[in-house]
Enzyme design. Structure first.
Site, short mmCIF file in Angstrom:
data_model
loop_
_atom_site.label_atom_id
_atom_site.label_comp_id
_atom_site.label_asym_id
_atom_site.label_seq_id
_atom_site.Cartn_x
_atom_site.Cartn_y
_atom_site.Cartn_z
N CYS A 60 46.13 35.35 35.77
CA CYS A 60 45.04 36.16 35.21
C CYS A 60 45.20 36.60 33.76
O CYS A 60 44.40 36.25 32.90
CB CYS A 60 44.84 37.40 36.08
SG CYS A 60 44.41 37.04 37.79
N HIS A 103 42.82 44.09 32.28
CA HIS A 103 44.10 43.42 32.55
C HIS A 103 44.85 43.01 31.29
O HIS A 103 45.63 42.05 31.29
CB HIS A 103 43.88 42.18 33.44
CG HIS A 103 44.98 41.99 34.45
ND1 HIS A 103 45.24 40.78 35.04
CD2 HIS A 103 45.88 42.87 34.96
CE1 HIS A 103 46.26 40.91 35.89
NE2 HIS A 103 46.66 42.17 35.86
#
Length: 348
Positions: free
Chosen positions: A68, A122
């Site tokens: 990710c 993130h």
């Protein structure tokens, strides 16, 4: 620059869109062949399929990361994440996106763009200097990282950290509503919207009405199919807003997954490996672009592209001076597309 000049020559409408809006739909852990337009069968994806029909579908689209956060570093900076030590998720202090790195929002905001992120960040955990408002975004809400991971706050809205978000852990419809609100508020000026889904990353959760649509499947497939369908519906909600406001033809948009599929249910069409691996299954991803009325629609391109191309392409389309002095040459996708236009228009 020869290819870019050809794009201007064969796409005369480009001059009318000197300041297009930029929208990025960024899916999380979606298998390369998940959308129907790539051959996916598990769940219908009419809205993603329509974007492919109205734009360009790349069969060899890649992410520079197989997990990710690295892929998001590449997307936001246009630079290979390994050059700045970000080849892993930010699981501890010191793994945040370096403050010396400039995000797409930090390039576009000084050029007069209103910038917004809705969804998964993130790229830094909780410290204000590493969160979206400090990285060029005017509007920001979503999850700090993955749903259900870590201790402390999981969500953010502006500079406020939140333990809960209404509607979570089902987030796709929440994000669609927030994204439409951002578009409504900025419809009179150019904007950049980064809609970063939690779907189809675990946890495998969806609204009751979407679970009902797939009740004929076993429980694991049911949840995963519903998660895909609900994310696709969210994309459709935002596209409807753009069409209702007559903004679609002045919007350059992308649909990309951050890396290959993670779930066993992810449709990979035989690619070796999946998320966490640098085999094809981990880095070849769904990759579509649309600029209706400017880029010819219903096209399939087999030339390779990568998510690193998005930043220089957006800057070129917005007439923003690209970054200089970086480790990678700016590779505007407009050059690739103009090459395709030349071949297909002139039959060479």
């Amino acid at each position: 620059m020869r290819f870019l000049a050809l794009l201007f020559a064969f796409c005369p409408l480009l001059s009318a869109h000197s300041r297009p809006n930029i929208v990025i739909f960024y899916l999380d852990d979606m298998g390369w062949a998940q959308p129907g337009t790539y051959g996916g069968k598990l769940a219908p994806t009419p809205n993603m399929d329509r974007i492919a029909a109205d734009g360009v579908r790349f069969t060899n689209g890649y992410s520079s990361g197989c997990v990710c956060s690295p892929g998001r570093v590449g997307l936001m900076t246009g630079r290979y994440q390994a050059r700045t030590g970000h080849d892993a998720n930010p699981t501890r202090e010191g793994r945040e996106l370096l403050l010396s790195e400039k995000t797409m929002a930090q390039h576009l905001k000084p050029a007069g763009y209103t910038t917004g992120i809705v969804g998964k960040w993130h790229l830094g955990d909780t410290a204000p200097e590493f969160m979206p408002l400090a990285r060029g975004f005017d509007f920001a809400m979503g999850t700090i990282g993955n749903l259900g991971e870590g201790k402390g706050p999981s969500f953010y809205r502006g500079s406020e950290l939140l333990n809960e978000l209404e509607g979570a852990p089902v987030t796709s419809p929440v994000y669609a509503k927030e994204a439409c609100g951002f578009i409504d508020a900025n419809k009179e000026k150019p904007f950049f919207l980064y809609l970063s889904f939690n779907a189809v990353h675990s946890p495998i959760v969806a609204s009751p009405q979407w679970l009902e649509k797939f009740k004929h499947l076993d429980k694991r497939q049911q949840g995963y199919a519903a998660l895909i369908g609900e994310a696709d519906e969210a994309i459709g909600t935002v596209m409807t807003k753009l069409r209702d406001l007559k903004l679609e033809e002045n919007t350059l948009l992308f649909v990309i997954s951050d890396n290959g599929g993670a779930s066993l249910e992810a449709e990979q069409m035989g690619l070796r490996g999946r998320k966490w691996f640098v085999w094809e299954g981990g880095i070849r991803v769904t990759w579509m672009a649309q600029w209706k009325g400017t880029i010819p629609g219903n096209r399939v391109v087999n030339d390779p592209v990568i998510q690193l191309d998005v930043l220089p392409t957006a800057l070129a389309a917005c007439s923003v001076v690209p970054p200089s002095g970086g480790s990678e040459p700016a590779n505007s996708l407009l050059k690739n597309l103009s090459s395709w236009v030349m071949r297909t228009t002139l039959h060479v």
